[in-house]
Write an enzyme that holds these catalytic residues in place. Structure first.
Site, PDB file in Angstrom:
ATOM      1  N   ALA A 128       0.846  -1.196   0.000  1.00 37.08           N
ATOM      2  CA  ALA A 128       0.000   0.000   0.000  1.00 37.08           C
ATOM      3  C   ALA A 128       0.876   1.239   0.000  1.00 37.08           C
ATOM      4  O   ALA A 128       2.052   1.189   0.358  1.00 37.08           O
ATOM      5  CB  ALA A 128      -0.922  -0.007   1.223  1.00 37.08           C
ATOM      6  N   ASP A 129       0.261   2.344  -0.396  1.00 39.08           N
ATOM      7  CA  ASP A 129       0.925   3.630  -0.301  1.00 39.08           C
ATOM      8  C   ASP A 129      -0.129   4.677   0.017  1.00 39.08           C
ATOM      9  O   ASP A 129      -1.234   4.626  -0.522  1.00 39.08           O
ATOM     10  CB  ASP A 129       1.643   3.993  -1.603  1.00 39.08           C
ATOM     11  CG  ASP A 129       2.481   5.252  -1.429  1.00 39.08           C
ATOM     12  OD1 ASP A 129       3.518   5.174  -0.741  1.00 39.08           O
ATOM     13  OD2 ASP A 129       2.079   6.310  -1.940  1.00 39.08           O
ATOM     14  N   THR A 130       0.204   5.602   0.895  1.00 42.00           N
ATOM     15  CA  THR A 130      -0.702   6.699   1.245  1.00 42.00           C
ATOM     16  C   THR A 130      -0.047   8.013   0.854  1.00 42.00           C
ATOM     17  O   THR A 130       1.109   8.258   1.193  1.00 42.00           O
ATOM     18  CB  THR A 130      -1.031   6.689   2.751  1.00 42.00           C
ATOM     19  OG1 THR A 130      -1.651   5.437   3.071  1.00 42.00           O
ATOM     20  CG2 THR A 130      -1.974   7.821   3.115  1.00 42.00           C
ATOM     21  N   ALA A 179      -3.518   3.727  -1.975  1.00 46.14           N
ATOM     22  CA  ALA A 179      -3.565   2.665  -2.982  1.00 46.14           C
ATOM     23  C   ALA A 179      -3.202   1.354  -2.316  1.00 46.14           C
ATOM     24  O   ALA A 179      -2.288   1.307  -1.491  1.00 46.14           O
ATOM     25  CB  ALA A 179      -2.590   2.975  -4.114  1.00 46.14           C
TER      26      ALA A 179
END
Length: 195
Positions: free
Chosen positions: A73-75, A110
């Site tokens: 994930a990426d924020t 994501a």
């Protein structure tokens, strides 16, 4: 108990996934997180989550790890179309909080889950509105140290939560992993949270 690989060093993602009663195994998925020239925040966020997953899949194959789903994930925090990463120092944290003060910004998270040659991904978007912050509040908050390892220089689950006057979207998404979307992607890979 259901088991997955988590390619993330985020303690918040680890805690959120443990709350779903998943057995977690850490795997590396390090990538260059430098934004491309003129890259939009949402596209950047998804690109990084996908790249992390590809890197983790390569490690899994090379090390002959067990055949488990890999979650990455990426924020990304964005205001006025500009990406706000993790602050490099106190001055940058102060500048970011001044930008967010009294305004609405976007938080994109994501998620990418891969398993058995299949890959599923999505981007969850939240709109977060900050109250107007005084200089004293900003300085006191930066002195807590909380902003230093967080995109946009704040943590919704910590003291930074007191600045948020309105949230449209996902609380856990702003934390770093939207649980609704994550559960849906895991289900597509055969991992049912409740069964």
């Amino acid at each position: 108990m259901k088991a997955i690989y988590l390619a993330s060093n985020s303690p918040r993602r680890w805690e959120l996934l443990q709350s779903l009663d998943l057995q977690l195994h850490r795997i590396t998925g390090e990538v260059d997180e430098t934004p491309l020239p003129n890259e939009k925040a949402k596209a950047y966020c998804l690109r990084i989550a996908l790249a992390k997953n590809q890197a983790a899949q390569a490690v899994s194959l090379a090390e002959k790890f067990a055949n488990l789903p890999i979650l990455t994930a990426d924020t990304t925090v964005s205001i006025d179309g500009k990406i706000l990463g993790k602050p490099k120092d106190k001055a940058e944290a102060i500048a970011m909080l001044q930008q967010l003060s009294g305004r609405t910004h976007q938080v994109f998270t994501a998620i990418c889950v891969s398993h058995n040659g299949e890959q599923f991904e999505c981007v969850q978007t939240s709109e977060v509105t900050f109250k107007t912050l005084s200089e004293a509040e900003i300085l006191a908050y930066v002195d807590t140290g909380e902003p230093m390892d967080k995109a946009g220089a704040y943590g919704i689950q910590g003291v930074g939560g007191i600045f948020i006057s309105h949230l449209e979207g996902s609380f856990t998404g702003v934390m770093g992993l939207p649980l609704f979307e994550t559960a849906e992607l895991l289900r597509q890979c055969g991992v049912e949270i409740l069964n």
